[in-house]
Design a protein around this motif. Structure first.
Motif, PDB file in Angstrom:
ATOM      1  N   LEU A  35       8.813  -1.753   3.843  1.00 23.48           N
ATOM      2  CA  LEU A  35       8.497  -0.331   4.033  1.00 23.48           C
ATOM      3  C   LEU A  35       9.107   0.482   2.906  1.00 23.48           C
ATOM      4  CD1 LEU A  35       7.408   2.060   5.774  1.00 23.48           C
ATOM      5  CD2 LEU A  35       9.703   2.163   6.807  1.00 23.48           C
ATOM      6  N   LYS A  36       8.264   1.180   2.165  1.00 25.83           N
ATOM      7  CA  LYS A  36       8.758   2.179   1.206  1.00 25.83           C
ATOM      8  C   LYS A  36       8.792   3.504   1.933  1.00 25.83           C
ATOM      9  CE  LYS A  36       7.334   4.533  -3.065  1.00 25.83           C
ATOM     10  NZ  LYS A  36       6.411   4.478  -4.229  1.00 25.83           N
ATOM     11  N   TYR A  37       9.977   4.144   1.992  1.00 25.92           N
ATOM     12  CA  TYR A  37      10.158   5.336   2.815  1.00 25.92           C
ATOM     13  C   TYR A  37      10.540   6.505   1.919  1.00 25.92           C
ATOM     14  CZ  TYR A  37      10.721   7.029   7.633  1.00 25.92           C
ATOM     15  OH  TYR A  37      10.555   7.664   8.840  1.00 25.92           O
ATOM     16  N   ASP A  38       9.624   7.431   1.801  1.00 22.66           N
ATOM     17  CA  ASP A  38       9.705   8.512   0.819  1.00 22.66           C
ATOM     18  C   ASP A  38      10.504   9.697   1.362  1.00 22.66           C
ATOM     19  OD1 ASP A  38       9.163   9.716  -1.629  1.00 22.66           O
ATOM     20  OD2 ASP A  38       7.004   9.318  -1.537  1.00 22.66           O
ATOM     21  N   TRP A  39      10.625  10.755   0.557  1.00 21.13           N
ATOM     22  CA  TRP A  39      11.556  11.843   0.895  1.00 21.13           C
ATOM     23  C   TRP A  39      10.921  13.242   0.841  1.00 21.13           C
ATOM     24  CZ3 TRP A  39      15.443  12.032   3.840  1.00 21.13           C
ATOM     25  CH2 TRP A  39      16.426  13.019   3.751  1.00 21.13           C
ATOM     26  N   ASP A  91      13.325  10.436 -10.400  1.00 25.21           N
ATOM     27  CA  ASP A  91      11.965  10.908 -10.091  1.00 25.21           C
ATOM     28  C   ASP A  91      10.943   9.862 -10.531  1.00 25.21           C
ATOM     29  OD1 ASP A  91      12.611  13.327  -8.929  1.00 25.21           O
ATOM     30  OD2 ASP A  91      12.757  14.342 -10.859  1.00 25.21           O
ATOM     31  N   ASP A  92       9.683  10.169 -10.273  1.00 22.43           N
ATOM     32  CA  ASP A  92       8.613   9.193 -10.529  1.00 22.43           C
ATOM     33  C   ASP A  92       8.448   8.864 -12.011  1.00 22.43           C
ATOM     34  OD1 ASP A  92       8.275   9.661  -7.867  1.00 22.43           O
ATOM     35  OD2 ASP A  92       6.157  10.179  -7.991  1.00 22.43           O
ATOM     36  N   ILE A  93       8.286   7.571 -12.281  1.00 33.26           N
ATOM     37  CA  ILE A  93       8.044   7.105 -13.640  1.00 33.26           C
ATOM     38  C   ILE A  93       6.686   7.622 -14.127  1.00 33.26           C
ATOM     39  CG2 ILE A  93       6.901   4.933 -12.968  1.00 33.26           C
ATOM     40  CD1 ILE A  93       8.426   3.566 -15.279  1.00 33.26           C
ATOM     41  N   ILE A 126       0.865  -1.180   0.000  1.00 27.96           N
ATOM     42  CA  ILE A 126       0.000   0.000   0.000  1.00 27.96           C
ATOM     43  C   ILE A 126       0.899   1.226   0.000  1.00 27.96           C
ATOM     44  CG2 ILE A 126      -1.964   1.128   1.083  1.00 27.96           C
ATOM     45  CD1 ILE A 126      -2.334  -1.310   2.817  1.00 27.96           C
ATOM     46  N   ASP A 127       0.710   2.092  -0.959  1.00 23.21           N
ATOM     47  CA  ASP A 127       1.513   3.320  -1.034  1.00 23.21           C
ATOM     48  C   ASP A 127       0.869   4.411  -0.174  1.00 23.21           C
ATOM     49  OD1 ASP A 127       2.957   5.722  -2.541  1.00 23.21           O
ATOM     50  OD2 ASP A 127       3.974   3.887  -3.192  1.00 23.21           O
ATOM     51  N   ASP A 128       1.042   5.639  -0.559  1.00 23.50           N
ATOM     52  CA  ASP A 128       0.608   6.789   0.234  1.00 23.50           C
ATOM     53  C   ASP A 128      -0.905   6.756   0.495  1.00 23.50           C
ATOM     54  OD1 ASP A 128       0.862   9.192   1.579  1.00 23.50           O
ATOM     55  OD2 ASP A 128       1.791  10.253  -0.080  1.00 23.50           O
ATOM     56  N   CYS A 129      -1.331   7.434   1.561  1.00 24.56           N
ATOM     57  CA  CYS A 129      -2.717   7.795   1.846  1.00 24.56           C
ATOM     58  C   CYS A 129      -3.495   6.776   2.681  1.00 24.56           C
ATOM     59  CB  CYS A 129      -3.490   8.138   0.569  1.00 24.56           C
ATOM     60  SG  CYS A 129      -2.733   9.480  -0.362  1.00 24.56           S
TER      61      CYS A 129
END
Ligand code: GLA
Length: 386
Positions: A137-141, A195-197, A62-65
């Motif tokens: 865990l995907k840990y964003d910036w 950056d994001d694809i 599950i990504d963001d939100c």
């Protein structure tokens, strides 16, 4: 002193994670903030039913939100409307299917979508994730202001390890502070290099809506040149998640995207709706011969070994000494592309068997070189085995 020595030698619970590039699914590319317990559960079901699980995909991320606030004690709170049974129950469901559970957070004060970030709550969050059964865990910036990237990710890895649960750490710092130089040392298992694809083929031209730029498959591919030596078992370059099946590219282009990510030894995190795949998309994502190149146990990153304008040759050394090769035609018309054995580190006099990994066909024995007819925006992907 003896106690400190013993502590220093205690094996990290994360020591043997991601020995091959992680494979799974993530909600962001298709669903963005529109995540819910029901959707994630049905996606996990689809991962099993579609044969994706059999092909090696295991993480349901599950990504963001998913998060909305923190409670009075600072504990992270999942959206009670969208996840009414809570994250532990969702993790249990995913595990009951033989799959693994991933969540997303951010090293700064807020996530990229403005939800509560992990800053100042790293150890508390890690314990919470472990209690939920989180495996990844995907840990964003986003919203990290003056934070040091290396120190921030080292801190989160230490927090995850202190939880006692082995948890893959996906560093999502977009390549800004060259995470390939330090990601392995801080215990990161993968690190975004760009950056994001975008669900586009092209290079760094402006998009039709006037926004700028880049981040199509070719632009991201070009940014991987020279990074191959940083990849290896447990620590991978991450050129971002797959767009295969999301509708912005042709099937030929999606086949190329998938082949290139496989030869790069990139994480294969699908980002489409697995409940509703055309057979062509299913066949791309579950091509076991191509996946085997990505997952080869030697863990070499692929590299570009020849470039003549729009025609490229990419090669990856495999554990058995053979090579995977992608012939890539970036041009607007079909063309022949030749790979010469010297480009693969083989003598020209060598005879080698060539197998086509999309046609699933042995093509015979070749000496010195092999030439494939490659469609516009397409690839021919083969193994070359002495
Ligand atoms: C950043 C990341 C993306 C995604 C979004 C979520 O842009 O790079 O992969 O996680 O945040 O907000």
């Amino acid at each position: 002193m003896a106690a400190a020595g013993a502590l220093a030698q205690a094996p990290s619970p994360s020591a043997n994670l991601a020995l091959t590039p992680p494979m799974g699914w993530n909600s962001w590319n298709k669903f963005a903030c529109n995540v819910s317990e029901d959707m994630i559960k049905s996606m996990a079901d689809a991962m099993v039913k579609s044969g994706m699980k059999d092909a090696g995909y295991v993480y349901v991320n599950i990504d963001d939100c998913w998060q909305v606030s923190r409670d009075a004690n600072g504990n992270i709170v999942a959206d009670p409307q969208r996840f009414p049974r809570g994250m532990k129950a969702l993790g249990d469901y995913i595990h009951s299917l033989g799959l693994k559970f991933g969540v997303y957070s951010d090293a700064g004060s807020k996530t990229c979508a403005g939800r509560p970030g992990g800053l100042g709550h790293e150890y508390q969050d890690a314990l919470q994730y472990a209690a939920w059964g989180v495996d990844y865990l995907k840990y964003d910036w986003c919203n990290t202001t003056t934070q040091d990237a290396r120190a921030s990710y080292a801190n989160m890895r230490a927090a995850l390890d202190a939880s006692g649960r082995p948890i893959v750490l996906s560093i999502c710092e977009w390549g800004k502070a060259q995470p390939w130089l330090w990601g392995k040392q801080v215990g990161g298992n993968l690190w975004r290099t760009t950056d994001d694809i975008k669900d586009r083929w092209g290079g760094p031209e402006k998009w039709p809506d006037g926004s700028c730029c880049s981040n199509g498959v070719l632009a991201i591919l070009d940014l991987q040149v020279g990074l191959q030596s940083y990849a290896g078992p447990g620590h991978w370059n991450d050129p971002d998640m797959l767009e295969v099946g999301n509708g912005g590219m042709s099937d030929t282009e999606y086949r190329s995207h998938f082949s290139l990510w496989a030869i790069l030894a990139a994480p294969l995190i699908s980002g489409n709706d697995l409940r509703d795949m055309r057979p062509e998309i299913h066949d791309i994502l579950t091509n076991k011969e191509v996946i085997a190149i990505d997952q080869d146990a030697l863990g070499r990153g692929g590299e570009r070994v020849a470039k003549d304008g729009d025609l490229e040759v990419w090669s990856k050394q495999l554990q058995d000494g053979s090579r995977a090769v992608v012939l890539l035609n970036r041009s607007e018309k079909g063309q022949q592309i030749t790979v010469h054995w010297e480009e693969l580190g083989y003598p020209a006099s060598l005879g080698a068997s060539v197998r086509d990994l999309w046609a699933h066909k042995d093509l015979g024995k070749f000496t010195g070189k092999f030439t494939g007819a490659v469609a516009s925006h397409g690839v021919v992907m083969v193994t070359v085995k002495p």
